[in-house]
Design a protein around this motif. Structure first.
Motif, PDB file in Angstrom:
ATOM      1  N   ARG A   1      50.246  49.145  11.358  1.00 39.65           N
ATOM      2  CA  ARG A   1      49.799  50.526  11.539  1.00 39.65           C
ATOM      3  C   ARG A   1      48.776  50.673  12.653  1.00 39.65           C
ATOM      4  O   ARG A   1      48.703  51.733  13.289  1.00 39.65           O
ATOM      5  CB  ARG A   1      49.231  51.087  10.232  1.00 39.65           C
ATOM      6  N   GLU A   2      47.968  49.633  12.907  1.00 32.82           N
ATOM      7  CA  GLU A   2      47.012  49.730  14.003  1.00 32.82           C
ATOM      8  C   GLU A   2      47.735  49.895  15.336  1.00 32.82           C
ATOM      9  O   GLU A   2      47.255  50.584  16.234  1.00 32.82           O
ATOM     10  CB  GLU A   2      46.108  48.494  14.036  1.00 32.82           C
ATOM     11  N   VAL A   3      48.890  49.244  15.442  1.00 29.10           N
ATOM     12  CA  VAL A   3      49.697  49.362  16.660  1.00 29.10           C
ATOM     13  C   VAL A   3      50.330  50.744  16.746  1.00 29.10           C
ATOM     14  O   VAL A   3      50.212  51.443  17.762  1.00 29.10           O
ATOM     15  CB  VAL A   3      50.789  48.276  16.698  1.00 29.10           C
ATOM     16  N   THR A   4      50.991  51.146  15.666  1.00 27.30           N
ATOM     17  CA  THR A   4      51.760  52.389  15.725  1.00 27.30           C
ATOM     18  C   THR A   4      50.879  53.631  15.748  1.00 27.30           C
ATOM     19  O   THR A   4      51.275  54.662  16.301  1.00 27.30           O
ATOM     20  CB  THR A   4      52.747  52.469  14.540  1.00 27.30           C
ATOM     21  N   MET A   5      49.692  53.556  15.175  1.00 31.11           N
ATOM     22  CA  MET A   5      48.813  54.726  15.178  1.00 31.11           C
ATOM     23  C   MET A   5      48.490  55.145  16.611  1.00 31.11           C
ATOM     24  O   MET A   5      48.601  56.319  16.985  1.00 31.11           O
ATOM     25  CB  MET A   5      47.528  54.427  14.407  1.00 31.11           C
TER      26      MET A   5
END
Length: 305
Positions: A265-269
């Motif tokens: 999620r850190e990437v996709t956020m």
């Protein structure tokens, strides 16, 4: 006239009260003592004793970054964040002796985090504070680039985090030289990437290959957003990272090691905001001081589509 004077006094007293509420910043850490803590050739097995030693030695720096992030984000106190940054800037923190390569890792992670948190409160800084903080960040960015450019051998996730640190300094100072260096790092990373979106250096990390694929992709999507770069290779990188996070079996077969589960999620956020895609499914709030605190709230340096 009397009412105006009374108002001015009240505001001054309120400001003084707010400043008094800030805890005094800790003494700056000029030197950094840190050590590696992996015990195998793949750098995938952690030695708990070495890990504990590293945590203890770097805790004052990690605590400083955590407090700045807390104050720079919503619900914190911007004046306190700026006061702390100014204090360490005046003392030339992290510009002394670095004990090991791990110490350089700590410095670049901290620089990136401080710059990204500073971006949230920079507009409230006084001219004097901006002079000190911006000058300190420039010196740290110069030192980061000099160390990175002098290194020989392969480039992996550490190079990408150096890129984010320097790019973030470019974002808050407006200095094109740092932005250009970050662009060079991003281009190099995407040039290293395999056709399927995997990063070869991270695939060599045995049971931590997935962990380091995600860890490497994270600064790259942030650099791309700060620089407003849209590149189909980055799309491939993110797609591979997200799919592998959901199903690590492919990386497990490739490496011969079962993979530790890691979310993406850190990437996709950050990536989804930059590409104008729907945000990732809601979950626990994302908080990462090294990336500007709350990842659920866009950073001022991000370019949103």
């Amino acid at each position: 006239m009397v009412k105006r004077l009374t108002l001015m006094i009240s505001l001054a007293l309120a400001g003084a009260s707010a400043m008094a509420a800030c805890e005094a910043p800790p003494p700056a850490r000029i030197d950094i003592d840190a050590n590696s803590y992996y015990s195998d050739a793949h750098h995938s097995v952690i030695d708990p004793v070495l890990r504990a030693r590293n945590i203890a030695n770097t805790k004052p720096i990690e605590d400083f970054l955590a407090q700045v992030a807390k104050d720079a984000n919503a619900g914190g106190d911007a004046a306190c964040a700026l006061s702390w940054l100014t204090s360490w800037g005046e003392q030339k923190a992290m510009l002394g002796k670095l004990s090991s390569e791990q110490a350089y890792y700590v410095r670049k992670w901290t620089l990136g985090g401080l710059a990204l948190n500073y971006a949230r409160v920079q507009a409230q800084a006084t001219p004097a504070q901006r002079t000190v903080i911006d000058g300190w960040f420039r010196t740290l960015a110069d030192a980061t680039m000099a160390h990175s450019d002098a290194k020989k051998g392969g480039r992996n996730n550490h190079y990408y985090w150096e890129g984010l640190a320097v790019t973030s300094v470019g974002g808050v100072t407006g200095d094109k030289r740092y932005l250009d260096w970050g662009r060079k790092v991003l281009e190099h990373a995407l040039g290293q990437m395999a056709e399927d979106g995997s990063l070869p250096a991270e695939m060599e990390r045995a049971g931590k290959a997935l962990h380091y694929q995600v860890f490497a992709a994270t600064p790259l999507v942030f650099i791309a957003s700060i620089l407003d770069v849209h590149d189909p290779r980055l799309d491939t990188l993110v797609a591979f990272t997200v799919a592998s996070s959901a199903d690590p079996s492919g990386i497990a077969r490739r490496t011969g090691f079962e993979q530790e589960p890691v979310g993406s999620r850190e990437v996709t956020m950050v990536y989804n905001r930059h590409e104008g895609k729907a945000p990732p499914p809601r979950g626990k709030a994302l908080w990462q001081p090294r990336m500007g605190g709350s990842l659920d709230v866009p950073n001022p340096l991000e370019h949103l589509k």
